[in-house]
Design an enzyme around this catalytic site. Structure first.
Site, PDB file in Angstrom:
ATOM      1  N   THR A   1       6.566   6.238  -5.889  1.00 12.87           N
ATOM      2  CA  THR A   1       7.261   6.702  -4.683  1.00 12.87           C
ATOM      3  C   THR A   1       8.195   5.649  -4.117  1.00 12.87           C
ATOM      4  OG1 THR A   1       5.444   8.172  -4.196  1.00 12.87           O
ATOM      5  CG2 THR A   1       6.840   7.623  -2.350  1.00 12.87           C
TER       6      THR A   1
ATOM      7  N   SER B   1       3.252   7.475 -11.435  1.00 13.15           N
ATOM      8  CA  SER B   1       2.148   6.676 -11.986  1.00 13.15           C
ATOM      9  C   SER B   1       1.057   7.521 -12.626  1.00 13.15           C
ATOM     10  CB  SER B   1       1.560   5.741 -10.936  1.00 13.15           C
ATOM     11  OG  SER B   1       0.727   6.431 -10.036  1.00 13.15           O
TER      12      SER B   1
END
Ligand code: ASP
Length: 322
Positions: free
Chosen positions: A13, A59
């Site tokens: 992010t 991720s």
């Protein structure tokens, strides 16, 4: 001469882009590391920055190959006497697994500091810039050496073994639950109050220099009336199993009768955040207690132990030591 810090970027992010000003509905891993650094000119006051884009992904798509590449890259670059530390930018979802993997496999005392963000770079009051700044400050800190891999998030410093994600949306989502932070950062100054006591980095036996993948480990979450067929299915395609048991690592009689017959290693954790499993808690003689390791981190340690051919007799000792 200014200290040199290497930023290894993996996405998440912190490199996410979405509708200007909004927090949800963005795409993680969209901004290149050079652009991330360019948006934070103050970093240059702290250190000479060198950046490496390892990957640029969500991720949840991190793999063992990326872990091994990160470890070997840091091990190689840490030989440069001008480099004082490293920052790894990473998505928050699996940051704890990657940080713990590096905690077990890097061979340097120099600070290796993870950071990320909960809000994409294009949101109002994006937290990534401050987190990155504070992570670089910790990476240059002499005091942060020999502490194992660290995670810096929302002014706090956490140890890799105990850090975890505790919220799907708070800017303080990365924390350490009951174990707490080991330090804080304020206006770039680093204040450390504790040191991790479990074995890590230069004292760890795990070395990934000559491997390119890890054995397969499956994680099963026990719940009331869980189908024991899932266990048999997972065991067929796994080299080891981690069970997130209820309470102090418990499960049903039907689970027990299947687990007792397994020849592959089975590590028992708790599905409770803050759970400790003692050897005395184990329901089956052929299982290993994970101490207070979270189930997701137990998969990392078990994969490394299997890769390094740790035999069954020594597995319990490994789980107490690391
Ligand atoms: N899904 C994102 C990731 O882990 C979440 C984040 O970075 O906060 O890459």
């Amino acid at each position: 001469m200014k200290k040199k810090v290497i930023i290894l970027a993996t996405g998440g992010t912190i490199a996410g882009v979405g509708e200007e000003g909004k927090i949800v509905g963005y795409i993680p891993g969209s901004i290149a590391v050079d652009d991330l650094i360019a948006a934070m000119p103050k970093l240059k006051d702290v250190a000479d920055i060198e950046a490496l884009q390892i990957c640029n992904i969500n991720s949840d798509d991190i793999t063992d190959k990326i872990w091994i590449r990160l470890a070997n890259t840091i091990n190689e670059l840490s030989k440069d006497p001008n480099v004082v530390g490293f920052v790894v930018t990473h998505g928050t979802d699996t940051m704890e697994e990657t940080a713990y993997f590096l905690n077990l496999t890097i061979k340097t005392d120099k600070p290796v500091v993870f950071t990320g963000s909960m809000r994409p770079a294009t949101s109002i009051s994006a937290d990534g810039y401050m987190n990155l700044y504070e992570a670089v400050c910790v990476a240059t800190s002499n005091e942060a050496r020999e502490k194992g891999v660290l995670v810096v998030f929302s002014d706090c410093i956490f140890a890799a073994r105990t850090v975890t994600k505790t919220s799907t949306y708070h800017v303080t989502a990365i924390s350490s639950s009951g174990m707490g932070a080991i330090g804080i950062v304020r206006d770039g100054d680093v204040y450390l109050y504790a040191s991790p006591s479990k074995c890590h980095t230069t004292k760890s036996l795990f070395d990934v220099k000559s491997i390119d993948k890890l054995p397969k480990v499956s994680l099963l979450y026990f719940y009331a009336d869980a189908d024991p067929g899932l266990l048999e299915y997972a065991a067929k395609s796994s080299d080891g199993i981690v069970i997130a048991g209820a309470g102090a690592g418990e499960f049903s009689e039907s689970y027990k009768s299947i687990i007792e017959k397994f020849n592959i290693p089975v590590v028992v954790c708790s599905r409770i955040d803050g759970g400790i499993i003692f050897k005395e808690n184990l329901l089956c003689d052929n299982t290993v207690a994970a101490d207070n390791l979270s189930p997701q981190k137990a998969t990392v340690l078990l994969r490394l132990a299997l890769a390094c051919k740790i035999d069954r007799q020594n597995l319990q000792e490994i789980f107490m030591k690391y």
